[in-house]
Design an enzyme around this catalytic site. Sequence first.
Site, PDB file in Angstrom:
ATOM      1  N   LYS A  14      -3.699 -13.737   1.160  1.00 43.95           N
ATOM      2  CA  LYS A  14      -2.686 -14.102   2.161  1.00 43.95           C
ATOM      3  C   LYS A  14      -3.147 -15.248   3.061  1.00 43.95           C
ATOM      4  CE  LYS A  14      -2.227 -10.144   4.223  1.00 43.95           C
ATOM      5  NZ  LYS A  14      -3.189  -9.298   3.477  1.00 43.95           N
ATOM      6  N   ARG A  89       2.896  -4.701   9.847  1.00 40.79           N
ATOM      7  CA  ARG A  89       2.035  -3.956   8.952  1.00 40.79           C
ATOM      8  C   ARG A  89       2.411  -2.485   8.887  1.00 40.79           C
ATOM      9  NH1 ARG A  89      -2.808  -7.326   8.511  1.00 40.79           N
ATOM     10  NH2 ARG A  89      -4.431  -6.267   7.366  1.00 40.79           N
ATOM     11  N   ARG A 128     -16.447 -11.796  -1.181  1.00 44.38           N
ATOM     12  CA  ARG A 128     -16.286 -12.502   0.091  1.00 44.38           C
ATOM     13  C   ARG A 128     -17.292 -11.996   1.126  1.00 44.38           C
ATOM     14  NH1 ARG A 128     -10.592 -12.129   3.119  1.00 44.38           N
ATOM     15  NH2 ARG A 128     -11.399 -10.175   3.899  1.00 44.38           N
ATOM     16  N   ARG A 134     -17.936 -10.697   6.790  1.00 43.58           N
ATOM     17  CA  ARG A 134     -17.014 -10.027   7.713  1.00 43.58           C
ATOM     18  C   ARG A 134     -17.395  -8.562   7.836  1.00 43.58           C
ATOM     19  NH1 ARG A 134     -10.620 -11.024   6.784  1.00 43.58           N
ATOM     20  NH2 ARG A 134     -10.513  -8.791   7.116  1.00 43.58           N
ATOM     21  N   ARG A 145      -8.966   0.191   4.151  1.00 46.86           N
ATOM     22  CA  ARG A 145      -7.926  -0.837   4.376  1.00 46.86           C
ATOM     23  C   ARG A 145      -6.880  -0.803   3.276  1.00 46.86           C
ATOM     24  NH1 ARG A 145     -11.913  -5.488   4.590  1.00 46.86           N
ATOM     25  NH2 ARG A 145     -10.132  -6.900   4.469  1.00 46.86           N
TER      26      ARG A 145
HETATM   27  P1  ADP Z   1      -6.926  -7.964   5.549  1.00 47.28           P
HETATM   28  O1  ADP Z   1      -5.504  -8.246   5.218  1.00 47.28           O
HETATM   29  O2  ADP Z   1      -7.882  -8.628   4.608  1.00 47.28           O
HETATM   30  O3  ADP Z   1      -7.239  -6.512   5.745  1.00 47.28           O
HETATM   31  P2  ADP Z   1      -6.614  -9.145   8.236  1.00 47.28           P
HETATM   32  O4  ADP Z   1      -7.428 -10.274   8.665  1.00 47.28           O
HETATM   33  O5  ADP Z   1      -5.159  -9.381   8.048  1.00 47.28           O
HETATM   34  O6  ADP Z   1      -7.322  -8.644   6.911  1.00 47.28           O
HETATM   35  O7  ADP Z   1      -6.790  -7.920   9.251  1.00 47.28           O
HETATM   36  C1  ADP Z   1      -8.050  -7.441   9.622  1.00 47.28           C
HETATM   37  C2  ADP Z   1      -7.901  -6.240  10.543  1.00 47.28           C
HETATM   38  O8  ADP Z   1      -7.226  -6.640  11.750  1.00 47.28           O
HETATM   39  C3  ADP Z   1      -7.069  -5.076  10.012  1.00 47.28           C
HETATM   40  O9  ADP Z   1      -7.803  -4.210   9.171  1.00 47.28           O
HETATM   41  C4  ADP Z   1      -6.625  -4.411  11.320  1.00 47.28           C
HETATM   42  O10 ADP Z   1      -7.649  -3.628  11.888  1.00 47.28           O
HETATM   43  C5  ADP Z   1      -6.382  -5.606  12.226  1.00 47.28           C
HETATM   44  N1  ADP Z   1      -4.971  -6.046  12.139  1.00 47.28           N
HETATM   45  C6  ADP Z   1      -4.519  -7.230  11.645  1.00 47.28           C
HETATM   46  N2  ADP Z   1      -3.178  -7.291  11.714  1.00 47.28           N
HETATM   47  C7  ADP Z   1      -2.762  -6.115  12.253  1.00 47.28           C
HETATM   48  C8  ADP Z   1      -1.499  -5.557  12.582  1.00 47.28           C
HETATM   49  N3  ADP Z   1      -0.357  -6.215  12.349  1.00 47.28           N
HETATM   50  N4  ADP Z   1      -1.472  -4.325  13.137  1.00 47.28           N
HETATM   51  C9  ADP Z   1      -2.586  -3.653  13.390  1.00 47.28           C
HETATM   52  N5  ADP Z   1      -3.804  -4.109  13.096  1.00 47.28           N
HETATM   53  C10 ADP Z   1      -3.911  -5.318  12.534  1.00 47.28           C
END
Ligand code: ADP
Length: 192
Positions: A14, A89, A128, A134, A145
């Site tokens: 994404k 989400r 990654r 990370r 996740r």
């Molecule tokens: P990925 O899609 O690879 O899991 P992201 O960078 O989109 O990684 O998100 C990393 C973390 O940030 C998530 O696991 C969550 O803890 C938090 N996060 C991101 N977007 C949201 C959201 N819309 N609502 C709640 N937590 C979020």
Amino acid sequence: MMRMVLLGPPGAGKGTQATRLAGRYGIPAISTGDIFRANVGGGTELGVKAKEFMDAGALVPDSITNAMVRDRLAQADVAGGFLLDGYPRNPDQAIELDGMLEDLSAKLDVVLEITADPDEVTRRLLLRAQIEGRSDDTEPVIRRRLEVYVSSTEPLTSFYEGKGLLARVDGLGDIDDVTARLVEAIDARSIS
Ligand code: ADP
């Protein structure tokens, strides 16, 4: 003028695709994950609150996330459109987003779901982890996740399908090929 949402499991690509699409359509990419990580890095109050959830592979509470997105969507640069990456989400965030857009007299044009096999995304994320380090790219947190994606985020695809907004795009293959598929799906829907 396009207002888009990008859905897809962690590791589907994404972030990469969001940057490319934002460039192509001249709109800001808004990544809630990036905003959270910037706040964690900067040691802000928001970052301190978000970190424990992120490190556990859990969603940051909606009260925090929704307020953050509402602020971001109030900024001037989104008036010409935006691409949301990582938000909404879960169903409550989707309803909240509808409300924010209504307040802005705006509507989504398309919701793109990048699909990818769980084994493939786990492989990508572990790779990654070695490069970016990370803190949430460890095997147990990746597994969590993915579970959160399936239980909380995937139901949004039927929500948006019901609104006639969903386009599914295969996330396997070359990065360029995936971009081309996304562009095709977007252009097929743009009113222009
Ligand atoms: P990925 O899609 O690879 O899991 P992201 O960078 O989109 O990684 O998100 C990393 C973390 O940030 C998530 O696991 C969550 O803890 C938090 N996060 C991101 N977007 C949201 C959201 N819309 N609502 C709640 N937590 C979020």
